[in-house]
Scaffold this active site. Structure first.
Site, mmCIF file in Angstrom:
data_model
loop_
_atom_site.group_PDB
_atom_site.id
_atom_site.type_symbol
_atom_site.label_atom_id
_atom_site.label_comp_id
_atom_site.label_asym_id
_atom_site.label_seq_id
_atom_site.Cartn_x
_atom_site.Cartn_y
_atom_site.Cartn_z
ATOM 1 N N LYS A 211 25.271 56.475 74.564
ATOM 2 C CA LYS A 211 24.561 57.141 74.243
ATOM 3 C C LYS A 211 23.688 58.540 73.626
ATOM 4 C CE LYS A 211 18.886 55.873 74.583
ATOM 5 N NZ LYS A 211 18.363 55.045 75.535
ATOM 6 N N SER A 287 15.785 51.569 73.520
ATOM 7 C CA SER A 287 16.125 52.780 72.480
ATOM 8 C C SER A 287 17.430 52.488 72.683
ATOM 9 C CB SER A 287 14.931 53.791 73.260
ATOM 10 O OG SER A 287 16.166 54.177 74.442
ATOM 11 N N GLY A 308 14.577 53.930 80.507
ATOM 12 C CA GLY A 308 13.485 53.965 80.875
ATOM 13 C C GLY A 308 11.993 53.576 80.882
ATOM 14 N N GLY A 309 12.217 52.096 80.283
ATOM 15 C CA GLY A 309 11.290 51.211 79.509
ATOM 16 C C GLY A 309 11.770 50.117 79.159
ATOM 17 N N GLY A 310 12.881 49.656 79.834
ATOM 18 C CA GLY A 310 13.509 48.720 79.521
ATOM 19 C C GLY A 310 14.765 48.998 78.406
ATOM 20 N N SER A 311 14.926 50.138 78.239
ATOM 21 C CA SER A 311 15.816 50.711 76.901
ATOM 22 C C SER A 311 17.223 50.321 76.651
ATOM 23 C CB SER A 311 15.647 51.792 76.642
ATOM 24 O OG SER A 311 14.757 52.663 76.387
#
Length: 610
Positions: A211, A287, A308-311
């Site tokens: 990523k 993301s 960081g938030g389900g990314s």
């Protein structure tokens, strides 16, 4: 100020909160996401940005947004006794964490030695099954060792496939950057090692994508932007990338991502939309959008993401692959963009649970120079010789939360849990987890504040026009959070940490769907501006937050498809440091569904041309 102040929620002490089911107290009812924001893209986003960035109207609009979406009620003006918890580092309690069928690993082993230890934990590899399955790390290693194919040949096929997928009519936009010369150089070196009979590990010659939030030479690290690499040059490999190189892996480039990780769709106006291999008209989720897509499309058996938030877990579920996020602190964040340093974690997207374990083995462990502030447990790997090797597992299930999803997901995931318990004799424990929606808001405030703070010095050096329109909205909202609100959010973090400890006293893991909806349509008006769709966004992150906000390990496994043929994932959220148990459960779940996996519409067979 009285006219503008909202009435704040009052939270009872955790010791007065019961996590039994059904809810014993009226204030513990399940609160659905109360998102009040229309979808915007194209011209509407530009108008909205102009309003947000105007000196007077912007402040008023931000106040209304925060009030209407209940941030004021549940965080800004909330009352709770807990002290703030700023970093979710968990102490290790061997008495609390009683794991079955594991192998303790010497922390001083090199990455290739750890990989070999993981291989020794896997079942014997078999020939390709009659049903569809993606080629795994062991498949590549076996093919290379037999001489049937070389890493150089696979790299050439990879380059041809990426070219094909990048151009019309596909325009899959998997990568932000890849370097053919560098890929072929690595592949040639790996081929020579195999010819000499001296591969470094089973990862030697295996293609792994990264990523574009993680440093990986020779590429700049853009974070999905057009500007960040200009003010923050990449000077080498991130720790996790360096460890993969030591194992002989071929790093094939930087995958597409939602700009700054500030969204859930994966739509990037600068580098194109990373499209879903199961239906290129649908999103991949963000993301880590490109990382999920390249694994789903067969281009790589494994890719790295940042969660960081389900990314990691969200796009993995939407693209029908495995997504694994370890406990906060398990993998060093050295060389990772510090966009969200207390909620983000390097994660793994993989074709199978076994592949996730192999790469986890390579990259886990603190930096030698690190002095942990808590006692970290020894690394252990699960003995995955048999899916039936562990017993008496208790799965915590909060029905109101579990069922807050589309009908297709609810039916599919409920059936998967029933099938799992029936096959292995495990039990479901009904629980209540209060204030889940409050935790989502507190996490949003936290990740936004950390992103805004980490970028503050860089943003002063660039023009607003260098940013995508949807990212500008996100940064405006992020910058509106006050220090008081951030501290209140950290109090809620402590509160929820204690609640989850009570839940884990009753069960080994929490089981939920991975997302509340499957992949939705990419609309033309979002291609150049990105889009704001917080209703869909809230549905996509609904089951992700505890893994990030509380630093808990979590894994998603594909368990079926909706009526349109789009993948559905089931997620297990574990106790701190319980990666082996999570992998046992994911492996058992995978064993029940692997014969039902479907081939995506966009798929490249790099190992054996069909």
């Amino acid at each position: 100020m009285g006219l503008f102040r909202a009435e704040g929620a009052v939270y009872k002490p955790v010791q007065e909160t019961d996590t039994a089911s059904p809810p014993p107290q009226p204030n513990q009812f399940y609160l659905t996401a109360n998102v009040k924001a229309p979808r915007m893209a194209g011209f509407l986003v530009k108008v909205f940005v102009w309003l947000l960035e105007s000196p007077i109207l912007g402040g008023l609009l931000l106040y209304i947004l925060k009030r209407n979406n209940l941030i004021h009620k549940f965080i800004s003006y909330a009352e709770l006794e807990d002290s703030p918890l700023y970093v979710p580092l968990h102490p290790y309690d061997s008495e609390d964490l009683k794991e079955q069928e594991i192998k303790h690993i010497d922390s001083d082993l090199s990455p290739p030695e750890k990989v070999q230890q993981a291989i020794d934990c896997l079942p014997l590899s078999s020939e390709k099954q009659p049903f569809f399955h993606r080629w795994t790390v062991l498949d590549y290693s076996k093919a290379y060792s037999s001489g049937d194919i070389t890493p150089r040949m696979v790299a050439e096929r990879f380059i041809a496939a990426v070219r094909e997928s990048s151009n019309p009519p596909m325009k899959m936009s998997f990568f932000i950057n890849y370097n053919e010369e560098d890929i072929l150089k690595q592949a040639t070196e790996s081929t020579l090692r195999y010819k000499k009979g001296e591969p470094i590990s089973v990862l030697d010659g295996v293609l792994i994508a990264v990523k574009d939030e993680i440093d990986c030479s020779p590429y700049p690290t853009t974070g999905g932007t057009k500007w960040l690499h200009k003010v923050r040059p990449c000077t080498g490999d991130a720790c996790c990338v360096m460890r993969l190189r030591l194992c002989g892996a071929i790093l094939v480039g930087k995958t597409n991502m939602h700009e700054l990780g500030a969204g859930t769709s994966g739509i990037n106006p600068h580098y194109g939309v990373a499209r879903n291999p199961y239906d290129p008209s649908k999103i991949t989720g963000g993301s880590s959008s490109g990382s999920a897509a390249v694994v789903a499309a067969g281009l790589c058996p494994v890719a790295l993401g940042v969660d960081g938030g389900g990314s990691v877990r969200m796009p993995a579920a939407l693209c029908g692959v495995v997504g694994f996020k370890p406990t906060f602190g398990r993998i060093p964040l050295s060389g990772v963009l510090p966009l969200n340093w207390t909620v983000g974690m390097v994660g793994i997207l993989a074709a199978t649970v076994e592949d996730a374990l192999v790469v986890y083995a390579a990259i886990n462990g603190p930096l030698p120079s690190q002095q942990p502030t808590v006692s970290l447990p020894k690394v252990s790997f699960p003995l995955l010789k048999s899916a039936t090797s562990i017993s008496a597992i208790k799965l915590a299930k909060y029905d109101a939360w579990f069922n807050d999803c589309s009908d297709d997901i609810r039916v599919c995931c409920s059936r998967a849990v029933d099938k799992l318990c029936e096959r292995y004799g495990w039990k479901v424990v009904e629980v209540t987890i209060p204030n889940i929606e409050v935790m989502r808001l507190a996490h949003y405030l936290t990740i936004g504040s950390e992103c805004s703070t980490s970028l503050s010095s860089y943003l002063q050096k660039i023009n607003c026009s260098d940013q995508g329109w949807d990212a500008r909205v996100a940064l405006s909202v992020y910058g509106s959070f006050s220090s008081q609100e951030y501290i209140k959010a950290q109090k809620i973090r402590n509160h929820q940490m204690q609640i989850h400890r009570n839940v884990f006293a009753k069960a080994d893991v929490i089981v939920v769907p991975t997302t509340g909806v499957t992949a939705y349509e990419i609309k033309d008006d979002a291609l150049k501006t990105g889009e704001l769709d917080y209703i869909y966004g809230a549905a996509l992150v609904r089951y992700q937050i505890a893994g990030n906000f509380l630093g808990l390990p979590a894994v998603t496994v594909p368990v079926g498809y909706d009526t349109a043929g789009l993948p559905i994932g089931l997620q297990f959220i574990g106790k701190p440091w319980s990666e082996p148990t999570l992998m046992h459960l994911a492996f058992a779940m995978q064993a029940l569904y692997i014969s039902e996996f479907r081939k995506p519409k966009v798929f490249h067979d790099l190992l054996y041309k069909e």
